[in-house]
Design an enzyme around this catalytic site. Structure first.
Site, short mmCIF file in Angstrom:
data_model
loop_
_atom_site.label_atom_id
_atom_site.label_comp_id
_atom_site.label_asym_id
_atom_site.label_seq_id
_atom_site.Cartn_x
_atom_site.Cartn_y
_atom_site.Cartn_z
N SER A 1 -5.15 -3.91 -2.54
CA SER A 1 -5.54 -5.16 -3.21
C SER A 1 -6.83 -5.72 -2.60
CB SER A 1 -4.44 -6.22 -3.04
OG SER A 1 -3.29 -5.84 -3.74
N ARG B 1 -10.88 -6.02 -4.22
CA ARG B 1 -11.59 -7.30 -4.27
C ARG B 1 -12.87 -7.26 -3.44
NH1 ARG B 1 -6.26 -7.78 -5.45
NH2 ARG B 1 -5.51 -9.60 -6.58
N GLY C 1 -4.08 -0.70 -12.74
CA GLY C 1 -3.91 -1.99 -13.41
C GLY C 1 -4.76 -3.08 -12.75
N SER D 1 2.14 -13.20 -11.50
CA SER D 1 1.24 -12.05 -11.40
C SER D 1 -0.08 -12.43 -10.75
CB SER D 1 0.97 -11.47 -12.79
OG SER D 1 -0.14 -10.60 -12.74
N GLN E 1 -2.50 -10.42 -10.54
CA GLN E 1 -3.57 -9.84 -11.35
C GLN E 1 -4.01 -10.82 -12.44
OE1 GLN E 1 -2.17 -6.01 -12.71
NE2 GLN E 1 -2.34 -5.10 -10.67
N ASP F 1 5.91 -4.38 -5.25
CA ASP F 1 5.67 -2.93 -5.29
C ASP F 1 6.64 -2.15 -4.42
OD1 ASP F 1 3.54 -3.23 -7.03
OD2 ASP F 1 2.07 -3.44 -5.43
N LYS G 1 5.17 -1.72 -14.63
CA LYS G 1 4.26 -1.20 -13.58
C LYS G 1 3.73 0.16 -14.04
CE LYS G 1 4.44 -4.68 -10.83
NZ LYS G 1 3.24 -5.49 -10.67
N ARG H 1 9.56 1.15 -13.57
CA ARG H 1 10.07 1.50 -12.22
C ARG H 1 11.56 1.25 -12.05
NH1 ARG H 1 5.05 -0.43 -8.45
NH2 ARG H 1 3.89 1.49 -8.82
C1 S3P Z 1 -1.77 -6.57 -7.37
C2 S3P Z 1 -0.81 -7.37 -7.93
C3 S3P Z 1 0.52 -6.87 -8.34
C4 S3P Z 1 0.84 -5.52 -7.71
C5 S3P Z 1 -0.32 -4.57 -7.80
C6 S3P Z 1 -1.53 -5.13 -7.09
C7 S3P Z 1 -3.07 -7.16 -7.01
O1 S3P Z 1 0.54 -6.74 -9.73
O2 S3P Z 1 1.97 -4.96 -8.36
O3 S3P Z 1 0.03 -3.32 -7.22
O4 S3P Z 1 -3.84 -6.52 -6.27
O5 S3P Z 1 -3.35 -8.28 -7.47
P1 S3P Z 1 0.96 -7.95 -10.72
O6 S3P Z 1 -0.06 -8.99 -10.61
O7 S3P Z 1 0.99 -7.33 -12.08
O8 S3P Z 1 2.32 -8.36 -10.25
#
Ligand code: S3P
Length: 446
Positions: free
Chosen positions: A28, A32, A101, A174, A176, A328, A355, A359
């Site tokens: 993550s 970024r 994702g 989330s 993300q 995760d 995911k 999962r």
């Molecule tokens: C992540 C957020 C999570 C996580 C993904 C990484 C991130 O997803 O499952 O592996 O880096 O912001 P979600 O925001 O869909 O929960």
């Protein structure tokens, strides 16, 4: 980015898991660091970057939009020369997000605040994942996304020079989605606010602050968090030191917990309190796992983890409100639960269904195939462990999901018969040296 040939892998019984391996950088934070470095005018340097396929997909996309991104092979430091906020260039090819994702959703937000149009494509797994959760808030900001009726990839984002600032209450927990809106809000004329009921990882907020943006987080009377970003900041390049990934560390950690006689030390692991749910849960199950030397490095809490494989794990109930801090980690926790004595019940798992694979379904089916008694509902998983090693002896379908593949290979280190995963190639998205590292520690994965 798509893997042409499936690569089956088989995990045979290990003796003990011993050593002190270096775990690669947090995924993550790595995404970024590349994105924000590519946006800030000037040179950002990054040490400890995860060089997995997902992060490399982010780097390739940022290069297409004008950034220069290079690794110094002598120092392993990455140098990112950014274009300046508002100056992303029009990509000439679709942005290939592969399996990632995080790349896709965060970059949709970033493109949304620039006067460019970008096509997003991905592999078979990513092309099934929901993007409506990003398209809806972006539409409120005046940004149009063209997609099919399922709101999945491929899709096109038509960015705006000046997105409308909004206040948006996250309908799903989330990071993300939160991050995509914050990134679109970077170029909005005013303040963009996100309300999140359940706290999710806050790396976007923390790192944007390190680059000079004004991001405030306040807890409301109802307990929810309001995160506000002021539009049009000057982003100043900086140095990012990426801590080791707690989600990757989870695999050797659980291997050591379930193999008697193990002794493992994992150093410099990110322990942000919105990410550490698995470790707290393993301790609650009775694992001999100690978090030591807790300190702050580059603004993030890190700790060393010492694990001894001498515990008799017991089943517990894992409450729904813990899910965002270990979202995760449920597949690998399920492997520990399969080896524990008693019933482990996990609640609030609805997000696991969207995911890299479903999962919840893949974990349930794989455990059953390995002779573990379990039950599943729409959003929960119950596993009945006997305290003895499960039977194993199955071929597990991994459905392009790195964490399903790694979890069942870890289970195979302890089962009576070997466990095979039908395709180990997606492991390279997040943990390229997983197999060689595990084998050095005492596993037998081929
Ligand atoms: C992540 C957020 C999570 C996580 C993904 C990484 C991130 O997803 O499952 O592996 O880096 O912001 P979600 O925001 O869909 O929960």
């Amino acid at each position: 980015m798509t893997h042409a040939d499936p690569k089956p892998l088989t995990s045979h019984k290990a003796g003990t898991i011993k050593g002190s391996p270096q775990i690669a950088g947090d995924k993550s934070i790595s995404h970024r660091a590349i994105m924000f470095g590519a946006l800030a005018a000037g040179e950002t340097t990054i040490s400890g970057l995860l060089e997995g396929e997902d992060v490399l997909a982010t780097a390739a996309a940022m290069r297409q939009m004008g950034a220069t991104i290079k690794k110094d092979e002598d120092t392993s430091i990455w140098h990112v020369t950014g274009v300046g906020l508002g100056h992303l260039e029009q990509p000439t090819q679709p942005l290939d997000m592969g399996n990632s994702g995080t790349s896709c959703r965060l970059l949709m937000g970033l493109v949304a605040g620039h006067a460019i149009k970008a096509d997003f494509i991905g592999d078979a797994s990513l092309s099934k994942r929901p993007m409506g959760r990003i398209i809806t808030p972006l539409a409120q900001m005046g940004v149009t996304c063209e997609s099919n009726t399922d709101q999945t990839l491929p899709l096109t984002v038509h960015g705006q020079t000046l997105p409308t600032p909004i206040t948006y209450c996250l309908p799903v927990a989330s990071a993300q989605v939160k991050s995509a809106i914050l990134l679109a809000g970077l170029n909005a004329d005013g303040q963009t606010t996100i309300i999140e009921e359940k706290p999710t990882r806050d790396y976007t907020e923390n790192m944007l602050r390190a680059f000079g943006a004004t991001v405030t987080t306040t807890q409301q009377d109802d307990g929810a968090f309001a995160i506000t970003i002021d539009g049009k900041p000057t982003l100043t390049p900086c140095h990012i030191d990426v801590p080791a990934d707690p989600s990757s560390a989870a695999f050797p950690a659980v291997a050591a917990v379930i193999n008697k006689g193990s002794n493992l030390t994992l150093k410099n692991i990110g322990m942000n309190d919105r990410r550490n749910g698995l470790y707290l849960t393993l301790i609650e199950m009775g694992a001999n796992l100690k978090l030591t030397n807790q300190r702050i490095e580059s603004g993030e809490v890190v700790a060393d983890i010492i694990i001894k494989g001498d515990a008799n794990l017991k089943g517990i109930t894992v409450p729904a409100d813990r899910a965002p801090s270990m979202i995760d980690e449920y597949p690998i926790l399920a492997m520990a639960a399969a080896c524990a004595k008693g019933t482990t019940h996990m609640e609030g798992l609805e997000e696991l269904r969207v995911k890299e694979s479903d999962r919840l379904q893949m974990t349930y089916e794989g455990l059953k195939a390995c002779g573990v008694e379990c039950e599943m509902t729409e959003d929960s998983l119950t596993i009945h462990g006997t305290g003895a090693p499960p039977k194993g002896g199955a071929i597990i379908t991994t459905a392009l999901d790195h964490r399903i593949a790694m979890s069942f290979l870890i289970l195979g280190t302890v089962t009576q018969q070997p466990v095979t995963v039908d395709d180990g190639s997606p492991i390279a998205t997040s943990f390229p040296d997983f197999v060689s590292m595990m084998n050095k520690l005492g596993a037998d994965i081929k």
